[in-house]
Design a protein around this motif. Structure first.
Motif, PDB file in Angstrom:
ATOM      1  N   PRO A   1     -71.905-105.053  83.038  1.00 17.43           N
ATOM      2  CA  PRO A   1     -70.592-105.087  82.393  1.00 17.43           C
ATOM      3  C   PRO A   1     -69.596-105.936  83.194  1.00 17.43           C
ATOM      4  O   PRO A   1     -69.652-105.968  84.422  1.00 17.43           O
ATOM      5  N   CYS A   2     -68.720-106.608  82.471  1.00 22.60           N
ATOM      6  CA  CYS A   2     -67.684-107.442  83.083  1.00 22.60           C
ATOM      7  C   CYS A   2     -66.347-106.722  82.916  1.00 22.60           C
ATOM      8  O   CYS A   2     -66.164-105.946  81.976  1.00 22.60           O
ATOM      9  N   ALA A   3     -65.403-107.002  83.809  1.00 22.52           N
ATOM     10  CA  ALA A   3     -64.072-106.372  83.738  1.00 22.52           C
ATOM     11  C   ALA A   3     -63.381-106.672  82.412  1.00 22.52           C
ATOM     12  O   ALA A   3     -62.495-105.930  81.992  1.00 22.52           O
ATOM     13  N   CYS A   4     -63.804-107.750  81.728  1.00 18.28           N
ATOM     14  CA  CYS A   4     -63.151-108.129  80.466  1.00 18.28           C
ATOM     15  C   CYS A   4     -63.631-107.275  79.301  1.00 18.28           C
ATOM     16  O   CYS A   4     -63.093-107.376  78.205  1.00 18.28           O
ATOM     17  N   GLY A   5     -64.675-106.452  79.523  1.00 16.92           N
ATOM     18  CA  GLY A   5     -65.165-105.588  78.449  1.00 16.92           C
ATOM     19  C   GLY A   5     -66.458-106.070  77.809  1.00 16.92           C
ATOM     20  O   GLY A   5     -67.074-105.348  77.025  1.00 16.92           O
ATOM     21  N   GLN A   6     -66.856-107.311  78.129  1.00 17.96           N
ATOM     22  CA  GLN A   6     -68.134-107.807  77.607  1.00 17.96           C
ATOM     23  C   GLN A   6     -69.231-107.588  78.665  1.00 17.96           C
ATOM     24  O   GLN A   6     -68.990-107.003  79.710  1.00 17.96           O
ATOM     25  N   ARG A   7     -70.412-108.086  78.372  1.00 20.21           N
ATOM     26  CA  ARG A   7     -71.528-107.981  79.324  1.00 20.21           C
ATOM     27  C   ARG A   7     -72.058-109.360  79.692  1.00 20.21           C
ATOM     28  O   ARG A   7     -72.102-110.254  78.853  1.00 20.21           O
ATOM     29  N   GLY A   8     -72.507-109.477  80.930  1.00 17.80           N
ATOM     30  CA  GLY A   8     -73.226-110.683  81.336  1.00 17.80           C
ATOM     31  C   GLY A   8     -72.411-111.959  81.280  1.00 17.80           C
ATOM     32  O   GLY A   8     -72.951-113.034  81.004  1.00 17.80           O
ATOM     33  N   CYS A   9     -71.099-111.858  81.572  1.00 15.86           N
ATOM     34  CA  CYS A   9     -70.257-113.063  81.533  1.00 15.86           C
ATOM     35  C   CYS A   9     -70.655-114.033  82.656  1.00 15.86           C
ATOM     36  O   CYS A   9     -71.090-113.617  83.731  1.00 15.86           O
ATOM     37  N   LEU A  10     -70.441-115.329  82.398  1.00 20.10           N
ATOM     38  CA  LEU A  10     -70.784-116.376  83.369  1.00 20.10           C
ATOM     39  C   LEU A  10     -70.133-116.119  84.734  1.00 20.10           C
ATOM     40  O   LEU A  10     -70.717-116.419  85.775  1.00 20.10           O
TER      41      LEU A  10
ATOM     42  N   ILE B   1     -63.985-120.231  80.684  1.00 17.62           N
ATOM     43  CA  ILE B   1     -65.425-120.141  80.460  1.00 17.62           C
ATOM     44  C   ILE B   1     -66.085-119.028  81.263  1.00 17.62           C
ATOM     45  O   ILE B   1     -67.227-118.676  81.004  1.00 17.62           O
ATOM     46  N   GLY B   2     -65.348-118.466  82.233  1.00 13.09           N
ATOM     47  CA  GLY B   2     -65.908-117.362  83.014  1.00 13.09           C
ATOM     48  C   GLY B   2     -66.273-116.170  82.151  1.00 13.09           C
ATOM     49  O   GLY B   2     -67.130-115.370  82.524  1.00 13.09           O
ATOM     50  N   HIS B   3     -65.650-116.085  80.985  1.00 10.43           N
ATOM     51  CA  HIS B   3     -65.930-114.944  80.110  1.00 10.43           C
ATOM     52  C   HIS B   3     -66.741-115.328  78.873  1.00 10.43           C
ATOM     53  O   HIS B   3     -66.685-114.652  77.850  1.00 10.43           O
ATOM     54  N   VAL B   4     -67.506-116.394  79.012  1.00  6.97           N
ATOM     55  CA  VAL B   4     -68.545-116.668  78.015  1.00  6.97           C
ATOM     56  C   VAL B   4     -69.786-115.888  78.461  1.00  6.97           C
ATOM     57  O   VAL B   4     -70.303-116.126  79.558  1.00  6.97           O
TER      58      VAL B   4
HETATM   59 ZN   LIG Z   1     -66.022-111.228  81.166  1.00  5.94          ZN
END
Ligand SMILES: [Zn+2]
Length: 323
Positions: free
Chosen positions: A181-190, A170-173
């Motif tokens: 930006p998140c290291a996973c490539g999305q933005r504003g992850c939990l 859920i960290g990457h929701v």
């Molecule tokens: Zn993420």
């Protein structure tokens, strides 16, 4: 008289390895802590030494141990008993056949290997069931507030890994599409708001002690900025708790990971945030989120306990294959 069914669990972290010997009734008979040796040879050697040490400490022999479980950080193939990409353990992309190598060092005893977050979830479920005094399989999420943010999920007493091993990630929701930006490539992850790293970003450490400790001390002393930062963080953790309950309706959400070492003060502010957010929603109030969030029971190493529970399963699996 049947011989007792003992199992050993290891939780191998980047700096220390925790070991427990679990008895027939699931009670912790012995526990120990060693420095972790790194690299493929070091990990196998260190694990073998840790098993032998905790067994000796309890005054029994390896013959009495029917299974060993190992929790490791990294990409684990539980079916194959292998681990790779455990950077903290000095393991790169090549798969280390930990199950086979460790079993060979321990006279052929069955060895199960599982991701460190998953063993923590299994261990927390085991301890919560023991605390409740019955063995009714529980539904539980272990929410790790560490460098990253993820949950291990146990449903009906069974670990739920997901079809691609991504259950509980859920960290990457994303919770804010306009966020950083998140290291996973999305933005504003939990994860950017509710992890241990998020506390460091909110309240950079001034003395070198852990940022959560400094933040909560400053807030307890009445620093108005710290009070705001603490409430912001508590709301983010509350969002993670709400997400888990609304997705899988777990009875317990156990706060774990480095930030959870704050203990009761952390639990208090997360509960307060959950109460606040439920105020306007009869639906949320009916789900009693504040009553579901808790700290890990007891003062034993949940990960090592969970690994020992996994170790019991390793035996059953080996017997299934044989039979
Ligand atoms: Zn993420």
């Amino acid at each position: 008289m049947a011989s007792p069914r003992l199992s050993v669990g290891l939780d191998i972290g980047g700096t220390k390895t925790l070991a427990v010997l679990l008895g027939d009734d699931g009670e912790v008979l012995a526990q120990s802590r060693l420095s972790t040796a790194l690299g493929p040879v070091g990990v196998v050697d260190g694990a073998a030494r840790a098993v032998q040490g905790v067994v000796r400490q309890a005054g029994v022999t390896l013959d009495a141990v029917t299974g060993v479980g190992v929790g490791v950080p990294g990409l684990v193939d539980a079916g194959a008993g292998t681990v790779r990409h455990a950077v903290n353990l000095g393991l790169d992309g090549a798969a280390l056949d930990l199950s086979t190598l460790l079993s060979a060092r321990l006279g052929g005893v069955g060895v199960g290997v599982e991701n460190d977050l998953n063993v923590a979830a299994v261990g927390a479920a085991h301890l919560v069931e023991a605390e409740a005094g019955d063995r009714t399989p529980t539904d539980l999420a272990f929410l790790a507030l560490g460098t990253g943010l993820a949950a291990g999920i146990v449903l009906d007493g069974r670990l739920r890994r997901g079809s691609h091993g991504a259950a509980g990630e859920i960290g990457h929701v994303p919770v804010d599409p306009a966020g950083p930006p998140c290291a996973c490539g999305q933005r504003g992850c939990l994860e950017l708001y509710a992890s241990g790293s998020a506390v460091t970003a909110l309240w950079p450490t001034a003395t070198g002690r852990p940022a959560p400790v400094e933040l909560f001390e400053a807030a307890a002393a009445g620093d108005p900025d710290a009070l705001v930062a603490r409430a912001t963080y508590a709301r983010a953790v509350a969002a993670a708790v709400r997400m888990l309950v609304l997705t899988v309706d777990v009875q317990h959400v156990v706060l774990g990971g480095g930030v959870s070492q704050l203990g009761q003060p952390l639990l208090d502010v997360v509960r307060d945030a959950l109460v606040d957010e439920s105020a306007a929603s009869g639906f949320l109030r009916s789900l009693d989120l504040p009553g579901r969030v808790r700290l890990a029971p007891g003062r034993v190493a949940v990960g090592a306990v969970g690994a020992a529970v996994v170790g019991r399963g390793a035996v059953a699996h080996a017997r299934d294959l044989a039979g």
